[in-house]
Structure formats: structure tokens, C-alpha cells
Design a protein around this motif. Sequence first.
Motif, mmCIF file in Angstrom:
data_model
loop_
_atom_site.group_PDB
_atom_site.id
_atom_site.type_symbol
_atom_site.label_atom_id
_atom_site.label_comp_id
_atom_site.label_asym_id
_atom_site.label_seq_id
_atom_site.Cartn_x
_atom_site.Cartn_y
_atom_site.Cartn_z
ATOM 1 N N ASP A 78 -26.765 17.421 -59.409
ATOM 2 C CA ASP A 78 -26.918 16.301 -59.927
ATOM 3 C C ASP A 78 -25.895 16.108 -61.082
ATOM 4 O OD1 ASP A 78 -28.930 15.969 -58.356
ATOM 5 O OD2 ASP A 78 -30.616 16.797 -59.693
ATOM 6 N N VAL B 112 -23.430 13.152 -61.827
ATOM 7 C CA VAL B 112 -23.039 12.575 -63.189
ATOM 8 C C VAL B 112 -21.732 12.559 -63.671
ATOM 9 C CG1 VAL B 112 -24.124 12.076 -65.334
ATOM 10 C CG2 VAL B 112 -25.719 12.476 -63.542
ATOM 11 N N ILE C 112 -31.297 13.860 -66.809
ATOM 12 C CA ILE C 112 -31.303 13.946 -65.284
ATOM 13 C C ILE C 112 -31.730 15.427 -64.948
ATOM 14 C CG2 ILE C 112 -29.772 14.270 -63.607
ATOM 15 C CD1 ILE C 112 -30.188 11.309 -64.760
ATOM 16 N N SER D 155 -35.013 15.448 -62.423
ATOM 17 C CA SER D 155 -34.699 16.027 -60.961
ATOM 18 C C SER D 155 -35.607 17.162 -60.710
ATOM 19 C CB SER D 155 -33.068 16.454 -60.975
ATOM 20 O OG SER D 155 -33.004 17.098 -59.463
ATOM 21 N N GLY E 10 -27.524 9.177 -62.207
ATOM 22 C CA GLY E 10 -27.974 10.459 -62.288
ATOM 23 C C GLY E 10 -29.556 10.302 -61.493
#
Length: 719
Positions: A591, A595, A617, A621, A694
Motif C-alpha cells: 500500500d 501511494v 493508509i 489497510s 491508497g
Amino acid sequence: MKKSKGALILLLAVAVLGATSFFGARIIRGTTGTQTCSGDAIGLGLDLAGGVSITYEVEGKTPTTEQLNDTIYKLQQRVQTASDGSITEAQVYAEGKDRINVEIPGGSSAMFAELEEPGVLEFRDADGNVQFTGDDIKDAQAVTQTDQNTQAKEDVVELTLTNKAAKKFYEYTSAHVGDVLAIYYNDELLSDPRINSGISGGVATISGSFDKKSAEKLASFIRIGTLDLTLKQLRAQEVGAQLGETALATSIKAAGIGLAIVMVFMIVMYLLPGFASALGLAIYTGLMMIALKLFGITLSLPGIAGIILSMGMAVDANVVVFARIREELAAGKSVLSAMKIGYKKALSAVMDGNITTLIAAIVLGMLGSGPVKGFAYTFGIGIVLSMFTALIVTKYIMQGLYACGLSDVKFYGKAKERKVIDFVGKKAILICVAVVVIAAGFVSMGINSGSGKGILNYSLDFMGGTSTTADFGKDYTVEQIEDEIVPVVRETVKDNNVQIQRITDSTQIVIKTKVLTDKQREKLDNVLVEKFNVDKKTITFESISSVVSNEMRQDAIVAVAIALVLMLIYIWFRFKDFRFSASAVIALLHDVLVVLACYAIARISVGNTFIAVMLTIVGYSINATIVIFDRIRENLNGSSTRDAERLKEVVNRSITQTLSRSINTSITTFVMVACLYVMGVTSIKEFSLPLMAGIIAGAYSSVCLTGAIWYMMKVKKNN
């Protein structure tokens, strides 16, 4: 539950909704200036409301770069101490070789007077003789220890002396047992501890009637110690909002529209439970505004990120619960039984997800500084409130509606039988897609570096630059500056990374750009004179350092690293399998890199909000991943099977069962951020775009990668 009790619960919910909406609306109106009662306003950061800017000059000889940087960091810490920690978004940076700028949202003259003091720290005996100074102290921390006699916990301050002072300190304390060694800061008594014994090893403990806050404050004064340099104030001025005068109102309007869309979406998707969650979200929003006001939080763009994330998690908790209820209804359970079992089964996933991210918020709040701390405060408060509204408020509203006669299954919906999707079987393709996206980011970084643009488009917050101050002879609004002046400056200096601040009650404007050469400065001079009739004599240039100092970056890295380690330890502890933690780490890495690729490819400015985006993020996540892990754990039902086909079936079924949750939560969070992007000013768009990337990356890694990676690790060990 009796109908009368259900009606009472609903009346109470309506009353709470009315009260929180009333006070929340008052706070919002006070904050945006649409009502005159400033007592209702939330403190705002420089980016949303501007503040006071003070320029200090170092007295005496020109300082070294190291002295200047150390003083900047200490000033940043002193602002937080002087404001009791409520101001986290102050900006402190060097201007030229011997000046320091301090910009504080809502700063008082008394606070600034305290900042420029030399900050002399002294340890004096009973007759007032100085025995030690701040130069003898290496560090000071507030810690909790156990009293050896009473076994009670107590807050104390632990001092670490320099190697040079440790021996002298031992000799002095050994010879003066029973005497007082008082601590003074600028001749003001901070503490007067008594020496109980000779103190060896270079570590001393100050105990007494401390609570946590007073121990931290004393430790902070000692730790910050004396400023390396003596400062004198050159000028003071008010500066306008960095994001524009309407940025806050626009952000609130966008958030309101996004919240309304989310509420409608929840009602359409989940019927009566969705209606209950909409009421819960409304109550959550009011409570969030009240909490920000009560805790004296300074709200800025990173803080808004924390609110958005916690709001997404509040929706997520409801979605997890509602999906469970529908599964139970599909299995033939009654509505009342389905609600009871649904909340019970969803509890572990909701609690694990929220506790994991709450650990991160606490660590970031304790160890971070600047935007990291601002993000952590709002995120932490939001997590607690989101759990409260999702697990208690929404639950009781649903029970009240049921008791009042809305008990038919058609109001709740049943889970549809879904064909199990073979995510594990497609793991090679899914992993390749992730690798290609990440590789595109690295390729873009390489191309940018090779062309001399830099790997990433670092903003002035990270790189420093040139500050140009000019008197334009007329009063421009921030929006006019953004539309008329900024494009001209960008074209002149050939760079989009331009920051503007308007000096309040004057016609002066500060233009911050990348480092300009003498030729570029002359060109900008001429353009300002020709296009805006600026008097050339009023134009001044100064080099400025980065707002995000090396120390602040190190604080952020250390805080994030410790937070991640603790989060992953918690996952390991809860799921009894290190492979769950390992696959979560890989997903988080994916992730972050996606991003980063977004920043590189789109050349989005990497500034203060970059840290907030990454933290958002990571929190988003990990929560989504835990929901899937929880279902895998449940479907395994304690089995330690080594059969690859059985494991594959469990993973695929678990992901499929939670797929609607993953999609719906991603949609609701994406909608909130998308509204900010559509309606926001340039800086908010640059904040929202990578955040949207994200959210998509987090949903993809949770659904397509984590289960498959866990499966591969599990099968590899079994073989």
C-alpha cells in the motif's frame, strides 16, 4: 425487549442526536466564523486559519548549521509545552543564516516572549549556589515506576546525565544526602527534590506528588533545557490561512455532502440497520466536534485525515456487523437471534481492528511531533468514538426499532449465496498486477531523477527554498492570489511548488518557492513590477530552511516503526500465527509503495500532508486485513490442517464471505475523500488524490494479496 422500553430507547437516541447536532453545529459555525461566539470555535492550524508569525534573530556571532537546527527543534518542542500540548501544528524554520521564523496558530504574545528567553536551567543547593546546569543533562523522561516499599505505581522524572557530569553528580550527591538540590528554569523554581542517597550510573530519579501530566511537563522543561542560542525578536505579523480563506468552509461542506451520501448508501444497502447506522454516524459526527473542542485540539489538514479515517472505520464496524446479521438470517435464525449472534460474531473483528489502529494512534501521539501528533490526536479520539457509536449506539437503536414493531425479516435483508471466488488460484496474476504498479512508480522515480527533476516532487516543507516578500499595494484575498499571482510565479520560476501567505492588515504577500538563483530572483523581481505594479524597493529575498526538520522526520520514522511493531505483535498474539503478521506487513508495504508510485507518477507535492496520507493508509489497510484474517481464523475453527486444498478452500471462502464488507467500506471511505478532492482547493486536491489511490490499494491488498500470501507461507511450512 418490551415496546415501551424500545420507544424509550428511541426517544433517548433522538434526544442525544438533537443535543450532539445542536452543539456540534454551534462548534462548526463558531469555527468557520458564521457565528460570532468564538468560545464555540475549535482551534485551527496555520493551513486552515493562519496565525501569528514571529521572526527571531540570533544575538552574537553567526551560529553553525547544527546550532541553528538544534534550536529550531527545541523551539518546536517548547511551543507544544507552552500550549500544554494543544498546539501541534506550529512551524519553525530558519530564515537566512541567523534568523528563525516561528509561526503559531492562535499564538499569544506571552508565549512568544517565553520562546525567545535563553532558557537557563540550573540545579542549585539550599544556599542558591549553582551546582549543575542544563549542559550536564543528556535527557529527561517522565516514567512510571513501582515504589519498592508500597508496591504502588508512581509517576517520576528520570534524568540521564552526560558522561562528563555523571562522576561529579555521584560525588556531590554522596556528600549531600538529605539536602535539597532545587531545579530552576529562568530563575523560576520547577522542583526542589531532596537527595536520598549517592546517585551513581549517570541516572537520577525525581519523585514526589507527580501526576502524569506534571511529570511530563517537568521532564519537558529539563529535556529542552537551555536554548543553544540567544534570540531577539525582530518582527511580528499575522499571516493568513495557507490553504485559503474558504478552504475550511469548503472542506466542511465537502465532508457534509460525503457523509450524506454515505448515509444514503448505508440505508439503500442495509435497509433498517443502515438507517440505524446513519443515525449513529450523525451522533458520531456531533460527538467528534464536541470532543475536539473539549480536548482543545488544533485542527489542520492532517487532523481532517484522522477524522475521515475514523469515520470510515465507524462505517466499517457497522458493515461487518450487518453482514453477520444477514448471514444468520439466511441460515434461518429469527431477527432477534440474528442480531444477538451477529454482534457477538463481529465483535472480535471489530475490536481487533480498532485496538490495532488505536495502538498506532497512541504511539504516534506520544512520540510523533508536528503533523504526526495532530493526526494521532484526532484519529485516536475518532477510533474510541467510532467503536462507541457502532457497538453501542447503533445496536440499541436497532433493538429499539425492533421492539417498536419493525421485526420483519424484509427490513433487514438476507445474505445471498455467493459463488466462492478462487483468489488463491489467481494469486500469480494478482501479485503480478501489484508488482507492475509498484514497478511503474520506481520507473517514474528513475526517469524523474535522470531528467534532473528529483525522485519525488519534494515541497518546501521538506527542502526549504526562497522566501520573497513584496508589497503589492492593494489587498488581495487568498483566492485572488491563488488565481492571479500564483500562476505567474509558477511560470516565472518554472516550478509548481509555490506557497503563498498573506500578511494580515497589510498589502504585503510572502511568496515561498524553491531555491532561486540570482538570475531567477531578478526575473521574479521584474515580473512582479511589470504585472502587478509592485514597488521594487519593497521586494526582499531570504533563504528559508525546511519546515519538517531532520529531527521531526526522525521522530516520525521512530514513531511509525514502533507503532507498526506493536501492531504486528498484537496481531501475532491475537491470531497465534506469525504468518498473519508477516502477510500484513507485506500488504502494508504494498500500500505504501503504491501511494509512493502515485506521488511519483502524478508529481504530487510531497509535503507535511505526505506523512498524514501514509499514516491514514496504514491504519485503513490494517483494519481491512484483520477482518479477513478474523474470518479465516473462524473458518479454520481451531484446525491445524496441513492439507493445501483445505487451506485454499478456507481462504477463498473467507475472502468471498467478507467481500461485500471490503467493497462497501472502500466505497464509503472513497466517497468521503472524493468529495474533498472535487470541492477542495489545490492543496486539498494534492492531499486527497494519493489518499484515494491508497484506499484502492488498501482494498486490493486486503482482498487479493493478504489471504494468498498467508496461504503460500502456510503451505510452504507444511511442505
